[in-house]
Every structure is written in C-alpha cells, then in structure tokens.
Design a protein around this motif. Structure first.
Motif, PDB file in Angstrom:
ATOM      1  N   GLU A   9     -11.858  -1.967 -35.769  1.00 42.11           N
ATOM      2  CA  GLU A   9     -11.422  -2.016 -37.056  1.00 42.11           C
ATOM      3  C   GLU A   9     -10.115  -1.970 -37.321  1.00 42.11           C
ATOM      4  OE1 GLU A   9     -14.093   0.408 -39.681  1.00 42.11           O
ATOM      5  OE2 GLU A   9     -15.722   0.158 -38.363  1.00 42.11           O
ATOM      6  N   ARG A  10      -9.435  -2.586 -38.378  1.00 38.23           N
ATOM      7  CA  ARG A  10      -8.206  -2.545 -38.682  1.00 38.23           C
ATOM      8  C   ARG A  10      -7.829  -1.353 -39.581  1.00 38.23           C
ATOM      9  NH1 ARG A  10      -3.201  -3.821 -39.141  1.00 38.23           N
ATOM     10  NH2 ARG A  10      -2.295  -4.603 -41.103  1.00 38.23           N
ATOM     11  N   LEU A  11      -7.006  -0.503 -39.172  1.00 34.01           N
ATOM     12  CA  LEU A  11      -6.612   0.553 -40.004  1.00 34.01           C
ATOM     13  C   LEU A  11      -5.686   0.324 -40.902  1.00 34.01           C
ATOM     14  CD1 LEU A  11      -6.657   3.706 -40.044  1.00 34.01           C
ATOM     15  CD2 LEU A  11      -4.662   3.881 -38.325  1.00 34.01           C
ATOM     16  N   SER A  12      -5.724   0.851 -42.270  1.00 39.95           N
ATOM     17  CA  SER A  12      -4.818   0.470 -43.380  1.00 39.95           C
ATOM     18  C   SER A  12      -3.587   1.108 -43.056  1.00 39.95           C
ATOM     19  CB  SER A  12      -5.259   0.770 -44.552  1.00 39.95           C
ATOM     20  OG  SER A  12      -5.112   2.245 -44.825  1.00 39.95           O
ATOM     21  N   ASP A  13      -2.309   0.209 -43.240  1.00 35.99           N
ATOM     22  CA  ASP A  13      -1.297   0.644 -43.277  1.00 35.99           C
ATOM     23  C   ASP A  13      -0.797   2.058 -43.939  1.00 35.99           C
ATOM     24  OD1 ASP A  13      -0.577  -1.626 -41.820  1.00 35.99           O
ATOM     25  OD2 ASP A  13       0.262  -2.665 -43.654  1.00 35.99           O
ATOM     26  N   GLU A  14      -1.422   2.066 -45.414  1.00 35.66           N
ATOM     27  CA  GLU A  14      -1.389   3.288 -46.068  1.00 35.66           C
ATOM     28  C   GLU A  14      -1.927   4.583 -45.298  1.00 35.66           C
ATOM     29  OE1 GLU A  14      -2.787   0.659 -47.262  1.00 35.66           O
ATOM     30  OE2 GLU A  14      -1.164  -0.237 -48.865  1.00 35.66           O
ATOM     31  N   ARG A  16      -2.524   4.803 -41.953  1.00 35.71           N
ATOM     32  CA  ARG A  16      -1.474   4.940 -40.734  1.00 35.71           C
ATOM     33  C   ARG A  16      -0.393   5.533 -40.822  1.00 35.71           C
ATOM     34  NH1 ARG A  16      -0.648   0.093 -39.665  1.00 35.71           N
ATOM     35  NH2 ARG A  16      -2.589  -0.542 -38.583  1.00 35.71           N
ATOM     36  N   ASP A  72      -3.539   2.823 -32.601  1.00 35.09           N
ATOM     37  CA  ASP A  72      -4.134   2.733 -33.805  1.00 35.09           C
ATOM     38  C   ASP A  72      -5.476   2.991 -34.302  1.00 35.09           C
ATOM     39  OD1 ASP A  72      -1.304   2.525 -34.866  1.00 35.09           O
ATOM     40  OD2 ASP A  72      -1.401   0.459 -35.042  1.00 35.09           O
ATOM     41  N   TRP A 117      -5.724   7.958 -51.138  1.00 31.95           N
ATOM     42  CA  TRP A 117      -5.714   8.246 -49.742  1.00 31.95           C
ATOM     43  C   TRP A 117      -7.351   8.798 -49.532  1.00 31.95           C
ATOM     44  CZ3 TRP A 117      -2.222   6.192 -47.283  1.00 31.95           C
ATOM     45  CH2 TRP A 117      -0.957   6.147 -47.873  1.00 31.95           C
ATOM     46  N   THR A 120      -9.325   5.529 -49.197  1.00 32.29           N
ATOM     47  CA  THR A 120      -9.052   5.047 -48.029  1.00 32.29           C
ATOM     48  C   THR A 120      -9.588   5.595 -46.608  1.00 32.29           C
ATOM     49  OG1 THR A 120      -7.032   4.137 -48.892  1.00 32.29           O
ATOM     50  CG2 THR A 120      -7.222   4.223 -46.663  1.00 32.29           C
ATOM     51  N   ASN A 123     -13.707   5.411 -46.800  1.00 33.93           N
ATOM     52  CA  ASN A 123     -13.908   4.043 -46.682  1.00 33.93           C
ATOM     53  C   ASN A 123     -14.212   3.811 -44.935  1.00 33.93           C
ATOM     54  OD1 ASN A 123     -14.641   3.438 -49.028  1.00 33.93           O
ATOM     55  ND2 ASN A 123     -12.926   2.269 -49.495  1.00 33.93           N
ATOM     56  N   ASN A 124     -13.082   4.469 -44.479  1.00 37.68           N
ATOM     57  CA  ASN A 124     -12.840   4.348 -42.816  1.00 37.68           C
ATOM     58  C   ASN A 124     -13.734   5.123 -42.111  1.00 37.68           C
ATOM     59  OD1 ASN A 124     -11.355   3.334 -40.756  1.00 37.68           O
ATOM     60  ND2 ASN A 124     -10.301   5.055 -40.619  1.00 37.68           N
TER      61      ASN A 124
END
Length: 134
Positions: A9-14, A16, A72, A117, A120, A123-124
């Motif tokens: 899964e892609r981690l959001s830039d915010e 990270r 990441d 945050w 985010t 959700n992750n």
C-alpha cells in the motif's frame, strides 16, 4: 511457511513526513527482531531501508508469513490507539538497513493536534488490520 499477503500500500506523503519528523533513525541488522508477538508496544517503525518479515505463529505452531515490508512501509502500528498495547506479530529483519523509530506516545500527541493526521493514520491502520488473517 505460508505467505498470506505481499501486496504493498502506498503511504501518504503527509503521513511519511510526520513520521520522519518525529522519528529517530536506528540501524537494523539481518537475523534480529524489531519486536516479538506479545511484547509491550511502545514504538512503531517506518522503514528507511532493508527488509522486514512480518509473521505470526498459527495455533499449530507453524510460522505464517503475512508480509515482507520494505522502504516506506510501516510496521508495529496495529496497536496504535489501544490501552496497554502489545505487539500482535513478529518483525524479523531479513535484510539489514535503517528504520525511523516513532514513539507511540509522541505520535499520539501529534495526531491529537491534527484531525487530518488522525484521519490519515486511522485509515492506514484500518486498511492493514482488514488484511490480517488470523
């Protein structure tokens, strides 16, 4: 060993950026563990480099590999908002590298400061909990 999931899964830039800003870098070494199932969970980890195998023991004592984590990816986050958290899984280092170590109490304080945050992170974490097959 049974591999249940290897999907990334892609981690959001915010998220990270937040984790890197409050984390400290630690070297990790092949064939050691970040944590074992049942240990007190005081930290979570953002992988900077290296590979970490996430696993658990089945009721028959067989090791089940749930995922292989890399740069990441986050590990140790499943108990983020629990009281008296314990790690649910094992995290074995299979390739040396570095991780950002994030103190859970410190992250919780940051999360409470910002609803963005919190959404985010929740959700992750929810997405990862939904994928754990026991």
């Amino acid at each position: 060993m049974q591999n249940l999931s290897n999907k990334r899964e892609r981690l959001s830039d915010e998220l990270r950026q937040l984790l890197k800003s409050i984390g400290t870098v630690r070297s990790i070494h092949e064939d050691s563990y970040l944590f074992h199932q049942g240990m007190d969970a005081k930290e979570m980890y953002l992988i900077k480099s290296g590979l970490i195998q996430i696993s658990m023991l089945s009721s028959e004592g067989e090791e089940m590999v749930l995922r292989i984590c890399r740069t990441d990816d986050i590990v140790g986050e499943l108990t983020l908002f629990w009281d008296d958290p314990k790690y649910l899984l094992n995290a074995k280092i299979i390739e040396s590298g570095e991780v950002f170590v994030i103190n859970i109490d410190k992250l919780q304080k940051e999360v409470h400061r910002s609803l963005v945050w919190k959404k985010t992170v929740n959700n992750n974490t929810t997405n990862k909990i939904d994928k754990v097959v026991v």
